[in-house]
Write an enzyme that holds these catalytic residues in place. Sequence first.
Site, PDB file in Angstrom:
ATOM      1  N   ASN A  27       0.854  -1.191   0.000  1.00 28.86           N
ATOM      2  CA  ASN A  27       0.000   0.000   0.000  1.00 28.86           C
ATOM      3  C   ASN A  27       0.889   1.241   0.000  1.00 28.86           C
ATOM      4  O   ASN A  27       2.113   1.135   0.010  1.00 28.86           O
ATOM      5  CB  ASN A  27      -0.941  -0.026   1.212  1.00 28.86           C
ATOM      6  N   ASP A  66      -4.338  -9.386  12.929  1.00 32.74           N
ATOM      7  CA  ASP A  66      -4.489  -7.969  13.276  1.00 32.74           C
ATOM      8  C   ASP A  66      -3.589  -7.694  14.481  1.00 32.74           C
ATOM      9  O   ASP A  66      -3.838  -8.178  15.592  1.00 32.74           O
ATOM     10  CB  ASP A  66      -5.957  -7.661  13.595  1.00 32.74           C
ATOM     11  N   PHE A 106      -4.293   3.568  15.059  1.00 31.13           N
ATOM     12  CA  PHE A 106      -4.618   4.603  14.085  1.00 31.13           C
ATOM     13  C   PHE A 106      -5.801   4.119  13.272  1.00 31.13           C
ATOM     14  O   PHE A 106      -5.942   2.924  13.055  1.00 31.13           O
ATOM     15  CB  PHE A 106      -3.428   4.861  13.146  1.00 31.13           C
ATOM     16  N   LYS A 166     -14.074   1.329  15.594  1.00 34.08           N
ATOM     17  CA  LYS A 166     -12.829   0.555  15.452  1.00 34.08           C
ATOM     18  C   LYS A 166     -12.132   0.417  16.814  1.00 34.08           C
ATOM     19  O   LYS A 166     -11.601  -0.628  17.146  1.00 34.08           O
ATOM     20  CB  LYS A 166     -11.911   1.262  14.454  1.00 34.08           C
ATOM     21  N   LYS A 181     -11.505  -3.305  18.241  1.00 32.97           N
ATOM     22  CA  LYS A 181     -10.149  -3.850  18.401  1.00 32.97           C
ATOM     23  C   LYS A 181      -9.728  -3.930  19.863  1.00 32.97           C
ATOM     24  O   LYS A 181      -8.818  -4.660  20.211  1.00 32.97           O
ATOM     25  CB  LYS A 181      -9.153  -3.007  17.610  1.00 32.97           C
TER      26      LYS A 181
HETATM   27  N1  CTP Z   1      -3.796  -2.841  12.130  1.00 31.73           N
HETATM   28  C1  CTP Z   1      -2.982  -3.877  12.591  1.00 31.73           C
HETATM   29  N2  CTP Z   1      -2.965  -5.066  11.920  1.00 31.73           N
HETATM   30  C2  CTP Z   1      -3.749  -5.254  10.844  1.00 31.73           C
HETATM   31  C3  CTP Z   1      -4.580  -4.229  10.360  1.00 31.73           C
HETATM   32  C4  CTP Z   1      -4.585  -3.019  11.035  1.00 31.73           C
HETATM   33  O1  CTP Z   1      -2.259  -3.680  13.568  1.00 31.73           O
HETATM   34  N3  CTP Z   1      -3.713  -6.429  10.223  1.00 31.73           N
HETATM   35  C5  CTP Z   1      -3.840  -1.608  12.892  1.00 31.73           C
HETATM   36  C6  CTP Z   1      -3.212  -0.412  12.205  1.00 31.73           C
HETATM   37  O2  CTP Z   1      -1.840  -0.298  12.541  1.00 31.73           O
HETATM   38  C7  CTP Z   1      -4.034   0.731  12.789  1.00 31.73           C
HETATM   39  C8  CTP Z   1      -5.384   0.105  13.030  1.00 31.73           C
HETATM   40  O3  CTP Z   1      -5.168  -1.290  13.073  1.00 31.73           O
HETATM   41  O4  CTP Z   1      -3.536   1.121  14.045  1.00 31.73           O
HETATM   42  C9  CTP Z   1      -6.433   0.403  12.032  1.00 31.73           C
HETATM   43  O5  CTP Z   1      -5.991   0.201  10.706  1.00 31.73           O
HETATM   44  P1  CTP Z   1      -6.962   0.430   9.494  1.00 31.73           P
HETATM   45  O6  CTP Z   1      -6.257   0.026   8.245  1.00 31.73           O
HETATM   46  O7  CTP Z   1      -7.570   1.788   9.558  1.00 31.73           O
HETATM   47  O8  CTP Z   1      -8.128  -0.561   9.859  1.00 31.73           O
HETATM   48  P2  CTP Z   1      -8.502  -1.972   9.415  1.00 31.73           P
HETATM   49  O9  CTP Z   1      -8.511  -2.875  10.580  1.00 31.73           O
HETATM   50  O10 CTP Z   1      -7.705  -2.403   8.259  1.00 31.73           O
HETATM   51  O11 CTP Z   1     -10.020  -1.742   9.003  1.00 31.73           O
HETATM   52  P3  CTP Z   1     -10.631  -1.220   7.632  1.00 31.73           P
HETATM   53  O12 CTP Z   1      -9.589  -1.425   6.568  1.00 31.73           O
HETATM   54  O13 CTP Z   1     -11.829  -2.052   7.475  1.00 31.73           O
HETATM   55  O14 CTP Z   1     -10.974   0.229   7.855  1.00 31.73           O
END
Ligand code: CTP
Length: 414
Positions: free
Chosen positions: A218, A315, A334, A348, A352
Site C-alpha cells: 500500500n 491484526d 490509528f 474501530k 479492536k
Molecule cells: N492494524 C494492525 N494489523 C492489521 C490491520 C490493522 O495492527 N492487520 C492496525 C493499524 O496499525 C491501525 C489500526 O489497526 O492502528 C487500524 O488500521 P486500518 O487500516 O484503519 O483498519 P482496518 O482494521 O484495516 O479496518 P478497515 O480497513 O476495514 O478500515
Amino acid sequence: MAESILNGRRVLLIVGGGIAAYKCLELIRRLKERGASVRAILTEAAQQFVTPLSVSSLTGDKVYTDLFSLTDEAEMGHIELSRDADLLVVAPATADLMAKMANGLANDLASTALLATDKKVLIAPAMNVRMWTQPATQRNFETLMADGVGFVGPNEGDMACGEYGPGRMAEPAEILAAIESHFNELAYPGGGPLKGKRVLVTSGPTHEPIDPVRYLANRSSGKQGYAIAQAVARLGAETILVSGPTNLPNPPGVTVKRVETAREMLAACESALPADIAICAAAVADWRVASDAEQKLKKTPGEQAPALTLVENPDILATLSQMKEKRPSLVVGFAAETEKVVEHATSKRQRKGCDWIVANDVSPATGVMGGDLNTVHLITREGQEDWPLLPKQAVAERLARRIAEHFSNARAAE
Ligand code: CTP
C-alpha cells in the site's frame, strides 16, 4: 502544548565553504518549519557554493558575511550575533574552520562569532577523506571534543570528489535530530517525562509476496510512525520501532526491527514485549496471498490471468489490545478512514479493544497518504479531541506529550 522542541529557539547557522553547503538550505527549511528562527553567517568560501540570496530567502533575514561591514555592525554587532543565539551550528564545518576553532583564531566573521560565544556549538564536518584522516584534523577534532563542541557526522560514503570514506557531511535530518536532542537535553536534564517507559511502535506498509518478484503493498510512507518513535524516544522512552519496508533512515535513539510481512511484524512485536505502551501506526496489509508461488509466475499469451486467493492477515493492534498477561497498559491505534472518520474510528476502537485511536482522514483530496501533513482526531474512552492540520512531525510530538501527560495524571491520581 508546544508542538516542537525547536519552537521559538534561535539558531545561528555558520556555513563553511564546501560542496555540502547546499544542504544547509534544506536544514534551514526544516528548522523554520519547526518554529526555530535562523540567522546565517556565510564564510567567503561558502558564498562560492551557495548564494546569500538563497540563504536569506529561507531564513527570512539578512545574511551576515563581513566582519568589517559598518552597516552590519551598526545593526547587530558580531558579538551580539553569537550572544543572541541559543545554539551555534556549523554546517558544513570545513577542515579550515575546525582548525580555526581549535586554535582560537578569529580572522573573519564566522570564526569571530565562534570565539565570541558562550553558547553550545554543534558542528557537522565535511571534507575530503584524506583531509579528515590527516593527523592535524584529527588533533583538532580531539581538541574540539575536549572543549565541549558537539559533533554530528561526518558520515562514511561516496564523496563529491570521487573518493570513498569518512568525510561526508551528515544529512540535514541527522543534523536536525542532533539540534533537537540538544534542546531536549536542556528541557529535560534528568531524562524526559517518558523515562523508564518502554514503547513499541509499528510503522510503514507491509509487503505480502505473490511470487519471488511481486508483492501486494500500500502507499504508506512510514513517516508518521517514524516521527512518533522519534518523539517518544526524545521524551526519554526506550523505543522499539517495528517497521515494514520504507526508505526512511533509522530515527536516532530508537531500536529498529525491519520486517516485510504482517506475520513477521506480529512476531517482531511479540518478541519486543513486555512494553508499557504500544502505538500501532503501521498500514498493515489486511490480506496476503494464500500460497505465494516459489517461482516467478509466467505469463502465457492467450491464457487467463492467474487468480489470487487472499487470506486475512493477523491484526496486530487487536492482538496486542486483547492480550491477557502481556498487554501494554496503553495501546494506541490509528484509523485511516476516507469517510465518516470519527464514527468509523470510534467503532474501530471498541472492536479492536485499544485504549486510544488516532483517526485521520486519508481520502485522496487530503494528500495525507505519503504527504507531510495530517488532520487527526484523538478518540479516547472519555471522548474526542480534534487537532488542527499539522505536519506529521508535530502530530507525533503532540501525541508523545499527550501520552506523557496521561501517565503523569495517572500517577497523580494514585
Ligand atoms: N492494524 C494492525 N494489523 C492489521 C490491520 C490493522 O495492527 N492487520 C492496525 C493499524 O496499525 C491501525 C489500526 O489497526 O492502528 C487500524 O488500521 P486500518 O487500516 O484503519 O483498519 P482496518 O482494521 O484495516 O479496518 P478497515 O480497513 O476495514 O478500515
